[in-house]
Design a protein around this motif. Sequence first.
Motif, PDB file in Angstrom:
ATOM      1  N   UNK A  50      -0.051 -14.023  -2.591  1.00  0.00           N
ATOM      2  CA  UNK A  50       0.160 -14.183  -4.031  1.00  0.00           C
ATOM      3  C   UNK A  50       0.592 -12.861  -4.651  1.00  0.00           C
ATOM      4  N   UNK A  51      -0.013 -11.763  -4.216  1.00  0.00           N
ATOM      5  CA  UNK A  51       0.389 -10.449  -4.711  1.00  0.00           C
ATOM      6  C   UNK A  51       1.831 -10.141  -4.312  1.00  0.00           C
ATOM      7  N   UNK A  52       2.196 -10.482  -3.087  1.00  0.00           N
ATOM      8  CA  UNK A  52       3.564 -10.275  -2.615  1.00  0.00           C
ATOM      9  C   UNK A  52       4.567 -11.055  -3.479  1.00  0.00           C
ATOM     10  N   UNK A  53       4.271 -12.324  -3.731  1.00  0.00           N
ATOM     11  CA  UNK A  53       5.164 -13.165  -4.544  1.00  0.00           C
ATOM     12  C   UNK A  53       5.280 -12.605  -5.959  1.00  0.00           C
ATOM     13  N   UNK A  54       4.178 -12.175  -6.537  1.00  0.00           N
ATOM     14  CA  UNK A  54       4.196 -11.630  -7.899  1.00  0.00           C
ATOM     15  C   UNK A  54       5.069 -10.387  -7.980  1.00  0.00           C
ATOM     16  N   UNK A  55       4.998  -9.531  -6.969  1.00  0.00           N
ATOM     17  CA  UNK A  55       5.838  -8.327  -6.957  1.00  0.00           C
ATOM     18  C   UNK A  55       7.314  -8.685  -6.785  1.00  0.00           C
ATOM     19  N   UNK A  56       7.600  -9.643  -5.929  1.00  0.00           N
ATOM     20  CA  UNK A  56       8.990 -10.028  -5.689  1.00  0.00           C
ATOM     21  C   UNK A  56       9.600 -10.706  -6.914  1.00  0.00           C
ATOM     22  N   UNK A  57       8.797 -11.445  -7.672  1.00  0.00           N
ATOM     23  CA  UNK A  57       9.314 -12.093  -8.876  1.00  0.00           C
ATOM     24  C   UNK A  57       9.715 -11.074  -9.934  1.00  0.00           C
ATOM     25  N   UNK A  58       9.079  -9.921  -9.922  1.00  0.00           N
ATOM     26  CA  UNK A  58       9.404  -8.857 -10.884  1.00  0.00           C
ATOM     27  C   UNK A  58      10.290  -7.777 -10.266  1.00  0.00           C
ATOM     28  N   UNK A  59      10.818  -8.032  -9.083  1.00  0.00           N
ATOM     29  CA  UNK A  59      11.695  -7.089  -8.369  1.00  0.00           C
ATOM     30  C   UNK A  59      11.069  -5.705  -8.241  1.00  0.00           C
ATOM     31  N   UNK A  60       9.800  -5.674  -7.859  1.00  0.00           N
ATOM     32  CA  UNK A  60       9.109  -4.415  -7.645  1.00  0.00           C
ATOM     33  C   UNK A  60       8.739  -4.283  -6.174  1.00  0.00           C
ATOM     34  N   UNK A  61       8.568  -3.026  -5.763  1.00  0.00           N
ATOM     35  CA  UNK A  61       8.186  -2.776  -4.375  1.00  0.00           C
ATOM     36  C   UNK A  61       6.735  -3.183  -4.157  1.00  0.00           C
ATOM     37  N   UNK A  62       6.479  -3.769  -3.008  1.00  0.00           N
ATOM     38  CA  UNK A  62       5.138  -4.261  -2.684  1.00  0.00           C
ATOM     39  C   UNK A  62       4.570  -3.449  -1.537  1.00  0.00           C
ATOM     40  N   UNK A  63       3.319  -3.028  -1.671  1.00  0.00           N
ATOM     41  CA  UNK A  63       2.619  -2.310  -0.616  1.00  0.00           C
ATOM     42  C   UNK A  63       1.443  -3.146  -0.159  1.00  0.00           C
ATOM     43  N   UNK A  64       1.339  -3.314   1.126  1.00  0.00           N
ATOM     44  CA  UNK A  64       0.281  -4.124   1.722  1.00  0.00           C
ATOM     45  C   UNK A  64      -1.062  -3.422   1.584  1.00  0.00           C
ATOM     46  N   UNK A  65      -2.077  -4.155   1.132  1.00  0.00           N
ATOM     47  CA  UNK A  65      -3.410  -3.598   0.951  1.00  0.00           C
ATOM     48  C   UNK A  65      -4.357  -4.214   1.973  1.00  0.00           C
ATOM     49  N   UNK A  66      -4.559  -3.520   3.077  1.00  0.00           N
ATOM     50  CA  UNK A  66      -5.414  -4.027   4.152  1.00  0.00           C
ATOM     51  C   UNK A  66      -6.871  -4.101   3.716  1.00  0.00           C
ATOM     52  N   UNK A  67      -7.267  -3.258   2.762  1.00  0.00           N
ATOM     53  CA  UNK A  67      -8.652  -3.292   2.280  1.00  0.00           C
ATOM     54  C   UNK A  67      -9.003  -4.624   1.636  1.00  0.00           C
ATOM     55  N   UNK A  68      -8.042  -5.243   0.953  1.00  0.00           N
ATOM     56  CA  UNK A  68      -8.273  -6.539   0.333  1.00  0.00           C
ATOM     57  C   UNK A  68      -8.543  -7.606   1.389  1.00  0.00           C
ATOM     58  N   UNK A  69      -7.823  -7.556   2.481  1.00  0.00           N
ATOM     59  CA  UNK A  69      -8.002  -8.533   3.558  1.00  0.00           C
ATOM     60  C   UNK A  69      -9.355  -8.348   4.235  1.00  0.00           C
ATOM     61  N   UNK A  70      -9.703  -7.131   4.561  1.00  0.00           N
ATOM     62  CA  UNK A  70     -10.980  -6.903   5.233  1.00  0.00           C
ATOM     63  C   UNK A  70     -12.158  -7.180   4.306  1.00  0.00           C
ATOM     64  N   UNK A  71     -12.013  -6.836   3.032  1.00  0.00           N
ATOM     65  CA  UNK A  71     -13.082  -7.101   2.077  1.00  0.00           C
ATOM     66  C   UNK A  71     -13.297  -8.609   1.914  1.00  0.00           C
ATOM     67  N   UNK A  72     -12.212  -9.370   1.745  1.00  0.00           N
ATOM     68  CA  UNK A  72     -12.358 -10.812   1.538  1.00  0.00           C
ATOM     69  C   UNK A  72     -12.861 -11.507   2.799  1.00  0.00           C
ATOM     70  N   UNK A  73     -12.408 -11.075   3.954  1.00  0.00           N
ATOM     71  CA  UNK A  73     -12.906 -11.667   5.208  1.00  0.00           C
ATOM     72  C   UNK A  73     -14.395 -11.387   5.374  1.00  0.00           C
ATOM     73  N   UNK A  74     -14.806 -10.174   5.088  1.00  0.00           N
ATOM     74  CA  UNK A  74     -16.225  -9.841   5.165  1.00  0.00           C
ATOM     75  C   UNK A  74     -17.054 -10.637   4.174  1.00  0.00           C
ATOM     76  N   UNK A  75     -16.532 -10.799   2.961  1.00  0.00           N
ATOM     77  CA  UNK A  75     -17.232 -11.570   1.940  1.00  0.00           C
ATOM     78  C   UNK A  75     -17.394 -13.023   2.369  1.00  0.00           C
ATOM     79  N   UNK A  76     -16.305 -13.643   2.783  1.00  0.00           N
ATOM     80  CA  UNK A  76     -16.358 -15.059   3.144  1.00  0.00           C
ATOM     81  C   UNK A  76     -17.214 -15.301   4.381  1.00  0.00           C
ATOM     82  N   UNK A  77     -16.980 -14.545   5.434  1.00  0.00           N
ATOM     83  CA  UNK A  77     -17.766 -14.757   6.654  1.00  0.00           C
ATOM     84  C   UNK A  77     -19.235 -14.398   6.448  1.00  0.00           C
TER      85      UNK A  77
END
Length: 141
Positions: free
Chosen positions: A5-32
Amino acid sequence: MGTFVTYIAHKLKDQEWNYDINLVTWSAGLFYGYVTIVPLCLYVILKYFSVPAGFVQLLCLYGYSLFVFIPALCMSIVPLDIFRWVIAGVAGFMSATFLALNLRAHIKSAGEQWFFIVAGIFILQLALSVVLKMYLFTVSV
């Protein structure tokens, strides 16, 4: 999904997107962590009250209850914060209701405390939706 969703939001505004691995690890830890610890605690509480419930059954039920957050997270691409709060609230309410209704019949055999157990389950699930809204449903571009 939050990263997508963050990637799509950046692409819709023609801005550069940087991957945030902390968001993935944080959400995986939270859910599991949530799907493991909360059903385990509930299993212990239900065993204390001699309620017939299986740990695997509780794990599956909690896993299924979190499905509603996937489409909700996809809808968080809309740039209105009030809309995101409504979506997170509706998803949390649906998830909490799913758990409460499915566990209520089993927990009623716990005696007079059944209402407090079901209310605790409901409130924990709503609290999860608030945490998810604050950390995952925030697409800022």
